[in-house]
Design an enzyme around this catalytic site. Structure first.
Site, PDB file in Angstrom:
ATOM      1  N   SER A 119       0.824  -1.198   0.000  1.00 53.01           N
ATOM      2  CA  SER A 119       0.000   0.000   0.000  1.00 53.01           C
ATOM      3  C   SER A 119       0.859   1.248   0.000  1.00 53.01           C
ATOM      4  O   SER A 119       0.326   2.347  -0.073  1.00 53.01           O
ATOM      5  CB  SER A 119      -0.927  -0.011   1.207  1.00 53.01           C
ATOM      6  OG  SER A 119      -0.272  -0.531   2.327  1.00 53.01           O
ATOM      7  N   ASN A 190      -3.524   6.131  -0.615  1.00 55.23           N
ATOM      8  CA  ASN A 190      -3.065   6.277   0.776  1.00 55.23           C
ATOM      9  C   ASN A 190      -2.400   7.616   1.056  1.00 55.23           C
ATOM     10  O   ASN A 190      -2.363   8.063   2.198  1.00 55.23           O
ATOM     11  CB  ASN A 190      -2.153   5.118   1.154  1.00 55.23           C
ATOM     12  CG  ASN A 190      -2.977   3.883   1.444  1.00 55.23           C
ATOM     13  OD1 ASN A 190      -4.061   3.992   2.007  1.00 55.23           O
ATOM     14  ND2 ASN A 190      -2.492   2.725   1.044  1.00 55.23           N
TER      15      ASN A 190
HETATM   16  N1  CAA Z   1     -16.352  -9.146   1.806  1.00 60.41           N
HETATM   17  C1  CAA Z   1     -17.311  -9.300   0.863  1.00 60.41           C
HETATM   18  N2  CAA Z   1     -18.410  -8.506   0.807  1.00 60.41           N
HETATM   19  C2  CAA Z   1     -18.539  -7.555   1.725  1.00 60.41           C
HETATM   20  C3  CAA Z   1     -17.586  -7.345   2.746  1.00 60.41           C
HETATM   21  C4  CAA Z   1     -16.454  -8.201   2.756  1.00 60.41           C
HETATM   22  N3  CAA Z   1     -15.478  -8.075   3.673  1.00 60.41           N
HETATM   23  N4  CAA Z   1     -18.006  -6.314   3.519  1.00 60.41           N
HETATM   24  C5  CAA Z   1     -19.168  -5.892   3.004  1.00 60.41           C
HETATM   25  N5  CAA Z   1     -19.497  -6.632   1.928  1.00 60.41           N
HETATM   26  C6  CAA Z   1     -20.678  -6.488   1.059  1.00 60.41           C
HETATM   27  C7  CAA Z   1     -21.919  -6.836   1.830  1.00 60.41           C
HETATM   28  O1  CAA Z   1     -22.170  -8.200   1.779  1.00 60.41           O
HETATM   29  C8  CAA Z   1     -22.966  -6.015   1.080  1.00 60.41           C
HETATM   30  O2  CAA Z   1     -23.326  -6.673  -0.118  1.00 60.41           O
HETATM   31  P1  CAA Z   1     -24.822  -6.537  -0.727  1.00 60.41           P
HETATM   32  O3  CAA Z   1     -25.059  -5.073  -0.929  1.00 60.41           O
HETATM   33  O4  CAA Z   1     -24.730  -7.304  -1.985  1.00 60.41           O
HETATM   34  O5  CAA Z   1     -25.726  -7.140   0.299  1.00 60.41           O
HETATM   35  C9  CAA Z   1     -22.207  -4.749   0.680  1.00 60.41           C
HETATM   36  O6  CAA Z   1     -20.797  -5.109   0.702  1.00 60.41           O
HETATM   37  C10 CAA Z   1     -22.461  -3.633   1.618  1.00 60.41           C
HETATM   38  O7  CAA Z   1     -22.142  -4.080   2.936  1.00 60.41           O
HETATM   39  P2  CAA Z   1     -22.985  -3.768   4.241  1.00 60.41           P
HETATM   40  O8  CAA Z   1     -24.415  -3.579   3.866  1.00 60.41           O
HETATM   41  O9  CAA Z   1     -22.638  -4.776   5.272  1.00 60.41           O
HETATM   42  O10 CAA Z   1     -22.384  -2.431   4.822  1.00 60.41           O
HETATM   43  P3  CAA Z   1     -22.045  -1.095   4.110  1.00 60.41           P
HETATM   44  O11 CAA Z   1     -23.093  -0.689   3.148  1.00 60.41           O
HETATM   45  O12 CAA Z   1     -21.666  -0.180   5.214  1.00 60.41           O
HETATM   46  O13 CAA Z   1     -20.735  -1.410   3.257  1.00 60.41           O
HETATM   47  C11 CAA Z   1     -18.406  -1.339   3.095  1.00 60.41           C
HETATM   48  C12 CAA Z   1     -19.577  -1.919   3.838  1.00 60.41           C
HETATM   49  C13 CAA Z   1     -18.437  -1.828   1.643  1.00 60.41           C
HETATM   50  C14 CAA Z   1     -17.145  -1.836   3.776  1.00 60.41           C
HETATM   51  C15 CAA Z   1     -18.545   0.236   3.116  1.00 60.41           C
HETATM   52  O14 CAA Z   1     -18.711   0.672   4.431  1.00 60.41           O
HETATM   53  C16 CAA Z   1     -17.353   0.933   2.518  1.00 60.41           C
HETATM   54  O15 CAA Z   1     -17.259   1.099   1.307  1.00 60.41           O
HETATM   55  N6  CAA Z   1     -16.430   1.393   3.382  1.00 60.41           N
HETATM   56  C17 CAA Z   1     -15.217   2.060   2.942  1.00 60.41           C
HETATM   57  C18 CAA Z   1     -14.219   1.050   2.499  1.00 60.41           C
HETATM   58  C19 CAA Z   1     -12.957   1.684   2.038  1.00 60.41           C
HETATM   59  O16 CAA Z   1     -12.783   2.895   1.993  1.00 60.41           O
HETATM   60  N7  CAA Z   1     -12.004   0.836   1.677  1.00 60.41           N
HETATM   61  C20 CAA Z   1     -10.704   1.283   1.239  1.00 60.41           C
HETATM   62  C21 CAA Z   1      -9.759   1.179   2.375  1.00 60.41           C
HETATM   63  S1  CAA Z   1      -8.200   1.762   1.898  1.00 60.41           S
HETATM   64  C22 CAA Z   1      -7.418   0.436   1.336  1.00 60.41           C
HETATM   65  O17 CAA Z   1      -7.875  -0.660   1.341  1.00 60.41           O
HETATM   66  C23 CAA Z   1      -6.080   0.716   0.847  1.00 60.41           C
HETATM   67  C24 CAA Z   1      -4.992   0.491   1.812  1.00 60.41           C
HETATM   68  O18 CAA Z   1      -3.899   0.262   1.355  1.00 60.41           O
HETATM   69  C25 CAA Z   1      -5.142   0.655   3.245  1.00 60.41           C
END
Ligand code: CAA
Length: 284
Positions: A119, A190
């Site tokens: 990352s 990041n």
């Molecule tokens: N694996 C698979 N599917 C997942 C999951 C996982 N770990 N977490 C959530 N989902 C799916 C759920 O099953 C759900 O699917 P459906 O709509 O088909 O039912 C969908 O994603 C939405 O999930 P939830 O309804 O449980 O909850 P939500 O709407 O709050 O979404 C989230 C969860 C997708 C994590 C959302 O909160 C989100 O987008 N958060 C931000 C994530 C983000 O910014 N990620 C980047 C991080 S930075 C990075 O990764 C880079 C690095 O180097 C650090």
């Protein structure tokens, strides 16, 4: 170049996520980690995720069985010798990645592309640990991998055009969209996201608000899908600290200094969701 055999180093949340999307795209995947137990844990995480998709009727039981049949255990790095493409998703530590790339470049065929899911660590430096830096590239997935559409593509100084094209084609086959970043600390996502998370931790450290209020503020006030502290817990506080340290060291600007509270949480073993506790409690 068609990728049929994908090697993955690291069966943690990123490695398992990458394995899941690759196996779902019809690719046979070999998963390596430092112990059989960690590999089994990664595979079990994937099968649970597939079961959820079946229960939501997103895929059929047959699909899930087909995907699971494409997941293979690779207890030793040597088991990745036949891979067409390897994605390294090990812990975010430079010494570890340099050691792994040195070994992988000796074990695999000269044509095998070696990608890192780092990352923030320099792809040019990782490439220099091998005899073929033209075949080394950054392929940075976002967490949770099955949901997030982006893959950052990072070319090191000597990464070839052919390597880039094959990597982009693989990312697209996995259903992802690519954004291209120069090989500078933190790349694009990041470089922007982590200082925001670090600032949220400073807000907590300075007592500006409670974790719930900081997260609600950013969720409802800035339309973020989850608050910055909850996101830090999802990413892992050790990973957040490692990225801030790379930004701080690599860019030399004090604005990137990691918040002391982040360091203290990591020292205490509160690493976020994976340990059951971070800025929020997930039932240790
Ligand atoms: N694996 C698979 N599917 C997942 C999951 C996982 N770990 N977490 C959530 N989902 C799916 C759920 O099953 C759900 O699917 P459906 O709509 O088909 O039912 C969908 O994603 C939405 O999930 P939830 O309804 O449980 O909850 P939500 O709407 O709050 O979404 C989230 C969860 C997708 C994590 C959302 O909160 C989100 O987008 N958060 C931000 C994530 C983000 O910014 N990620 C980047 C991080 S930075 C990075 O990764 C880079 C690095 O180097 C650090």
């Amino acid at each position: 170049m068609e990728i049929n055999k994908l090697g993955i180093v690291g069966a943690g949340q990123m490695g398992a996520g990458i394995a899941q999307v690759a196996a779902s795209a019809g690719i046979d995947v070999w998963i390596n980690d430092i112990s059989d137990e960690l590999i089994a844990k990664g595979i079990s995480k994937i099968t649970k995720s597939l079961e959820k998709l079946v229960s939501k009727k997103k895929i059929t039981k047959d699909d899930a069985e087909g995907i699971a049949s494409r997941l293979h255990k690779a207890p030793g790095l040597g088991d990745l010798a036949e891979a067409d493409f390897v994605v390294e998703a090990a812990t975010e530590r430079e010494d570890l990645k340099l050691m792994l790339f040195d070994k992988l470049s000796k074990i695999t065929d000269d044509n095998t592309i070696l990608a890192s899911n780092t990352s923030s660590i320099s792809i040019t430096r990782i490439g220099s640990a091998t005899q073929r830096p033209d075949k080394v590239i950054g392929m940075h997935f976002m967490n949770p991998v099955p949901v997030m559409k982006l893959v950052e593509i990072i070319r090191g100084l000597t990464t070839s055009e052919a390597t880039t094209q094959t990597t982009v084609a693989l990312a697209e086959r996995l259903g992802k969209t690519c954004a291209y970043s120069k090989d500078l600390p933190g790349f694009i996502v990041n470089r922007i996201l982590m200082p925001m998370i670090n600032e949220a931790i400073y807000a907590l450290y300075e007592g500006i608000g409670k974790p719930e209020d900081i997260d609600t503020g950013m969720k409802l006030g800035a339309n973020q899908p989850m608050g910055p502290l909850a996101l830090a817990d999802l990413i892992g506080l050790d990973t957040c600290l490692a990225i801030m340290e790379v930004l701080h060291r690599g860019l030399g600007d004090s604005k990137y200094r990691p918040c002391p509270l982040l360091r203290q949480y990591v020292d205490s073993g509160r690493l976020g969701r994976k340990t059951g506790r971070g800025f929020h409690n997930y039932g240790e």
